[in-house]
Enzyme design. Sequence first.
Site, PDB file in Angstrom:
ATOM      1  N   GLU A  53     -44.932  71.302  60.581  1.00  0.00           N
ATOM      2  CA  GLU A  53     -43.479  71.201  60.479  1.00  0.00           C
ATOM      3  C   GLU A  53     -42.838  72.384  59.779  1.00  0.00           C
ATOM      4  O   GLU A  53     -41.766  72.838  60.167  1.00  0.00           O
ATOM      5  CB  GLU A  53     -43.094  69.907  59.767  1.00  0.00           C
ATOM      6  CG  GLU A  53     -41.673  69.427  60.061  1.00  0.00           C
ATOM      7  CD  GLU A  53     -40.593  70.143  59.275  1.00  0.00           C
ATOM      8  OE1 GLU A  53     -39.433  70.157  59.733  1.00  0.00           O
ATOM      9  OE2 GLU A  53     -40.893  70.696  58.189  1.00  0.00           O
ATOM     10  N   HIS A 114     -43.227  67.542  54.271  1.00  0.00           N
ATOM     11  CA  HIS A 114     -42.108  67.946  55.143  1.00  0.00           C
ATOM     12  C   HIS A 114     -41.866  69.445  54.905  1.00  0.00           C
ATOM     13  O   HIS A 114     -42.733  70.259  55.190  1.00  0.00           O
ATOM     14  CB  HIS A 114     -40.896  67.075  54.806  1.00  0.00           C
ATOM     15  CG  HIS A 114     -39.861  67.014  55.868  1.00  0.00           C
ATOM     16  ND1 HIS A 114     -38.876  66.051  55.891  1.00  0.00           N
ATOM     17  CD2 HIS A 114     -39.609  67.797  56.933  1.00  0.00           C
ATOM     18  CE1 HIS A 114     -38.085  66.239  56.937  1.00  0.00           C
ATOM     19  NE2 HIS A 114     -38.507  67.309  57.577  1.00  0.00           N
ATOM     20  N   HIS A 133     -42.719  62.532  51.467  1.00  0.00           N
ATOM     21  CA  HIS A 133     -42.086  61.238  51.744  1.00  0.00           C
ATOM     22  C   HIS A 133     -43.116  60.110  51.624  1.00  0.00           C
ATOM     23  O   HIS A 133     -43.470  59.469  52.622  1.00  0.00           O
ATOM     24  CB  HIS A 133     -41.467  61.226  53.135  1.00  0.00           C
ATOM     25  CG  HIS A 133     -40.422  62.266  53.350  1.00  0.00           C
ATOM     26  ND1 HIS A 133     -39.219  62.279  52.669  1.00  0.00           N
ATOM     27  CD2 HIS A 133     -40.395  63.354  54.167  1.00  0.00           C
ATOM     28  CE1 HIS A 133     -38.498  63.318  53.066  1.00  0.00           C
ATOM     29  NE2 HIS A 133     -39.203  63.983  53.970  1.00  0.00           N
ATOM     30  N   ASN A 167     -35.091  67.173  53.089  1.00  0.00           N
ATOM     31  CA  ASN A 167     -35.679  67.753  54.288  1.00  0.00           C
ATOM     32  C   ASN A 167     -36.408  69.047  53.981  1.00  0.00           C
ATOM     33  O   ASN A 167     -37.581  69.216  54.298  1.00  0.00           O
ATOM     34  CB  ASN A 167     -34.596  67.989  55.338  1.00  0.00           C
ATOM     35  CG  ASN A 167     -35.136  68.484  56.663  1.00  0.00           C
ATOM     36  OD1 ASN A 167     -35.685  69.570  56.760  1.00  0.00           O
ATOM     37  ND2 ASN A 167     -34.980  67.680  57.706  1.00  0.00           N
ATOM     38  N   ASN A 223     -30.501  70.821  57.190  1.00  0.00           N
ATOM     39  CA  ASN A 223     -31.927  70.830  57.507  1.00  0.00           C
ATOM     40  C   ASN A 223     -32.612  71.999  56.808  1.00  0.00           C
ATOM     41  O   ASN A 223     -32.822  71.987  55.613  1.00  0.00           O
ATOM     42  CB  ASN A 223     -32.099  70.864  59.022  1.00  0.00           C
ATOM     43  CG  ASN A 223     -33.475  70.464  59.479  1.00  0.00           C
ATOM     44  OD1 ASN A 223     -34.443  71.162  59.230  1.00  0.00           O
ATOM     45  ND2 ASN A 223     -33.582  69.321  60.151  1.00  0.00           N
ATOM     46  N   ASP A 268     -33.626  74.112  63.236  1.00  0.00           N
ATOM     47  CA  ASP A 268     -34.452  73.406  62.258  1.00  0.00           C
ATOM     48  C   ASP A 268     -34.708  74.326  61.060  1.00  0.00           C
ATOM     49  O   ASP A 268     -33.783  74.769  60.406  1.00  0.00           O
ATOM     50  CB  ASP A 268     -35.747  72.927  62.933  1.00  0.00           C
ATOM     51  CG  ASP A 268     -36.353  71.704  62.249  1.00  0.00           C
ATOM     52  OD1 ASP A 268     -36.440  71.699  61.013  1.00  0.00           O
ATOM     53  OD2 ASP A 268     -36.748  70.752  62.953  1.00  0.00           O
ATOM     54  N   ASN A 269     -35.953  74.652  60.764  1.00  0.00           N
ATOM     55  CA  ASN A 269     -36.263  75.457  59.586  1.00  0.00           C
ATOM     56  C   ASN A 269     -35.912  76.926  59.775  1.00  0.00           C
ATOM     57  O   ASN A 269     -35.911  77.447  60.900  1.00  0.00           O
ATOM     58  CB  ASN A 269     -37.749  75.331  59.243  1.00  0.00           C
ATOM     59  CG  ASN A 269     -38.089  73.940  58.737  1.00  0.00           C
ATOM     60  OD1 ASN A 269     -37.422  73.411  57.859  1.00  0.00           O
ATOM     61  ND2 ASN A 269     -39.125  73.344  59.295  1.00  0.00           N
TER      62      ASN A 269
END
Length: 354
Positions: A53, A114, A133, A167, A223, A268-269
């Site tokens: 991720e 994450h 998480h 996140n 994010n 996203d990232n």
Amino acid sequence: MGKLLVVALVGIAAALAAERLLAFRNRLNASREVAPVSLPNCRLIKGIETGSEDIDILPNGLAFISSGLKYPGVKSFAPDKPGEIFLMDLNEDNPRAVELRISRGFDLASFNPHGINTYVDRDDTVYLFVVNHPHQKSTVELFKFEEDDNSLVHLKTIRHDLLTSVNDIVAVGPDSFYATNDHYFSDFLLMFLEMFLGLTWSNVVYYSPKEVKEVASGFYSANGINISPDRKYIYVADILDHNIYVMEKHANWSLTQVKTLQLDALVDNLSIDPHTGDIWTGCHPNGMKLFYYDPENLPGSEVLRIQNILSEEPVVTRVYADNGSVLQGSSVASIYEGKLLIGTIFHRALYCDL
């Protein structure tokens, strides 16, 4: 008269629901498809089967990879397997992913990593910050990296009432950071309702042992987050608004919005090229395919490079795109010495020449 009022109210409610549904589909890019863009000499990384991720690469070419994320509403190929942190040495001719051993006393069974980020202290100590998480809660785990034996020493677990649905994270000190909360709620049904209604209740939080505060708000879903090479600006991706916010960082750690760059994909990232300042991001071409997984209609992958984001005309280049046949659900893209490492939420990882 009463029946007429009921019919009118039902009609209004139906119209509002239809409008929200249309807006929700637009935020997910439900109808978007992208043409494939290939890169030379790409290979899937052996040993990474259940996600990559987030990726963070040290200046010396050591790449940390978070794997095994279980996220509400998103596919997982190994829902009962604990998460892992992998390490790759990108200086090697044929780098391989090696799982890092984590020190005793840390709860590995509930490890659900994450976003990640590294911080190199003045004495060259490498700290790894990991968003975790456990049991669908949000914590930040602080580790010290021991390169001699490829291990992580767990230093502490950080919890706070403002860190509710974390996140991603960017470290600004050995025990301080900015973090994004991608939702206001942490309950899955309320998270979905928040997205469906288009509530802009997501935020960015600054954390240090002495002070914790909200520093930016008003996002659909904040994010990825990162920092410019000169440490003056913080970049925040709003995945549901398809954009990147540029925030000026002040001496008291507060943030002021400078500009917004609108994009087509669900961003996203964010990774930063330390030499050029370019932003590299793993994106989702179509969020509907991501949240409603269909093996016959796979979620694709997309990598964007943003050059000169502070200028009046930033240059956005689609570097890689795939329909899911090779790589599903790209979430991060990081470069090192002409090599590109692409990670995914729940699938494989791809290593390519640029």
